[in-house]
Design an enzyme around this catalytic site. Structure first.
Site, mmCIF file in Angstrom:
data_model
loop_
_atom_site.group_PDB
_atom_site.id
_atom_site.type_symbol
_atom_site.label_atom_id
_atom_site.label_comp_id
_atom_site.label_asym_id
_atom_site.label_seq_id
_atom_site.Cartn_x
_atom_site.Cartn_y
_atom_site.Cartn_z
ATOM 1 N N LEU A 1 44.165 -41.261 -7.148
ATOM 2 C CA LEU A 1 45.177 -41.980 -6.396
ATOM 3 C C LEU A 1 46.384 -42.162 -7.301
ATOM 4 C CD1 LEU A 1 42.987 -44.824 -4.822
ATOM 5 C CD2 LEU A 1 43.777 -42.761 -3.668
ATOM 6 N N ASP A 2 47.560 -42.265 -6.714
ATOM 7 C CA ASP A 2 48.746 -42.562 -7.504
ATOM 8 C C ASP A 2 48.560 -43.872 -8.256
ATOM 9 O OD1 ASP A 2 50.109 -40.336 -6.708
ATOM 10 O OD2 ASP A 2 51.293 -41.351 -5.168
ATOM 11 N N LYS A 3 49.329 -44.037 -9.308
ATOM 12 C CA LYS A 3 49.270 -45.267 -10.100
ATOM 13 C C LYS A 3 49.463 -46.504 -9.225
ATOM 14 C CE LYS A 3 51.654 -47.655 -13.891
ATOM 15 N NZ LYS A 3 52.737 -47.563 -14.899
ATOM 16 N N ARG B 1 53.411 -40.506 1.589
ATOM 17 C CA ARG B 1 54.744 -41.013 1.245
ATOM 18 C C ARG B 1 55.834 -40.071 1.752
ATOM 19 N NH1 ARG B 1 54.066 -42.172 -5.063
ATOM 20 N NH2 ARG B 1 56.197 -42.989 -4.838
#
Length: 428
Positions: free
Chosen positions: A222-224, A330
């Site tokens: 997952l993204d930060k 996103r």
């Protein structure tokens, strides 16, 4: 193309109950009625009495395993790494690629060190599986919110702002560092997708610098800034089996987000290719019609508005991915004109959100909302549900975890300022 299409519901079969949420999280569960029907994550530490810590188990190394076969395909060509992976059980694709690069694979008597080399029917392939490389990441005693654990895998509720794996600029303090300490993992190969078919915040791609010594046991990511559920493999068999499920898109994943504005229509399917943004290399972009020109790759997302909030200034949205591209949710949200709240990379959402919300909420709520929105320093995106087939038992297991406090607080306030329920999570 943006089109409306029905979103199928989850089947709630073979769901395990592990532990109930702590009182501090009970209010978050009210976001999603009947969320307790799934396994739920709590904020208890991994050392709590209800956590299961397995004994150390032997792991199959597979180093020196040999394959000597003739390629048998019905037609056309196939990548060398793909064909070997299909013939060697329980070995990750990254391990196969490492073997090729080390000169341990020959085709028709000639050493081949290119993983994308094409083989055809009748080719003689000889392969020796390479040794696992020593880990470069260091074990660190980092608290982990472990939702489930057995001797083959664990499921972690990743908090926002935690990086999944070490990288330049983030060599320590990552999820991998914490997992190494928790599990005492000696060395586990990382996963690389076939022809980058699934590269995103979810899965690793062939064109990234993959190394079994850097990303142990991590099947997806997952993204930060994204919070929520991740599954981590403890042995190479489990790793390869889970990787195959991601490749075949049989992993069940549900995300929730807050958007700036409300998607229209309220549910649908976005089928727009995603590629690197030519104006900003750290950002991806939805690029209509670019698939045939090679600028982008096929990407499809399904979404459903759960609630409109703050008089239409925001929405709580459920997402399901048909493909897995970098920053897919996103980029598709931005393409629809409703970037995720807090996502400054994809659309100046703070100024946009403040403008929208300021016109729609009561004066008494404006100051508090503006303060929360201004402080939001990550995209409001949370991986709420994760379901998959257990790599060893074959059982279908599913997990859910409520949103973290920062997301819970802003949803609660936006609800208080005006709420219209559109639907419930289709998983419930």
């Amino acid at each position: 193309m943006l089109s409306v299409s029905p979103v199928p519901s989850f089947s709630l079969t073979s769901v395990k109950s592990l532990r109930s949420p702590s009182p501090s999280l009970s209010s978050f569960i009210s976001f999603f009625p009947k969320l307790s029907r799934f396994v739920t994550a709590s904020s208890a530490t991994p050392n709590s009495t209800d956590s299961h810590t397995p004994e150390t188990i032997p792991r199959v190394n597979n180093a020196g395993l040999k394959l000597n076969e003739t390629v048998d395909v019905t037609k056309g060509k196939i990548r060398l790494d793909s064909w070997i992976s299909s013939r060697v059980h329980g070995v990750s694709r990254a391990r196969v690629q490492s073997s090729i690069r080390q000169g341990l694979v020959s085709v028709n008597g000639q050493v081949v060190d290119k993983v994308s080399h094409n083989v055809k029917a009748g080719d003689e392939v000889h392969c020796t599986i390479s040794k696992l490389q020593p880990l470069k990441a260091e074990a660190e005693d980092i608290p982990l919110d472990i939702v489930y654990e057995d001797q083959h895998l664990l499921v972690v509720n990743k908090p926002p702002h935690m990086v999944v794996h070490p990288a330049p600029g983030n060599p320590t303090g990552t999820l991998v560092n914490g997992i190494l300490h928790h599990c005492s993992l000696p060395c586990v190969a990382a996963y690389s997708n076939e022809e980058d078919d699934d590269s995103d915040e979810e899965t690793f791609s062939d064109d990234e610098e993959m190394s079994s010594s850097v990303r142990p046991g991590i099947v997806h990511r997952l993204d930060k800034g994204t919070s929520g559920l991740l599954v981590v493999a403890k042995d190479e068999h489990s790793h390869a089996h889970l990787a195959e499920q991601f490749k075949l898109h049989t992993i069940e994943r549900v995300y929730i987000s807050l958007t700036s504005g409300v998607p229209s229509p309220s549910q649908g399917r976005i089928d727009v290719p995603i590629g690197r943004d030519s104006n900003n290399r750290i950002r991806m972009a939805a690029i209509p019609g670019s698939l045939s020109r090679g600028r982008a790759r096929h990407a499809a997302s399904r979404y459903k508005v759960i609630e409109t909030l703050a008089g239409g200034g925001s929405a709580l949205v459920e997402w399901r991915l048909e493909t897995g591209r970098t920053h897919q949710i996103r980029a598709h949200a931005k393409y629809m004109g409703v970037p995720l709240l807090g996502d400054e990379v994809y659309g100046r959402t703070k100024s946009m959100a403040l403008s929208l919300l300021n016109k729609r909420v009561s004066r008494s709520d404006q100051e508090e909302i503006l303060e929360l929105v201004s402080k939001m320093d990550r995209p409001c995106l949370h991986a709420v549900v994760l379901g998959f087939e257990h790599p060893c038992t074959g059982e279908i297991i599913k997990f859910s975890c409520p949103p973290p406090p920062d997301l819970a607080e802003i949803v609660g306030l936006l609800r208080r300022s005006g709420r219209e329920k559109v639907t419930t999570l289709s998983a419930l």
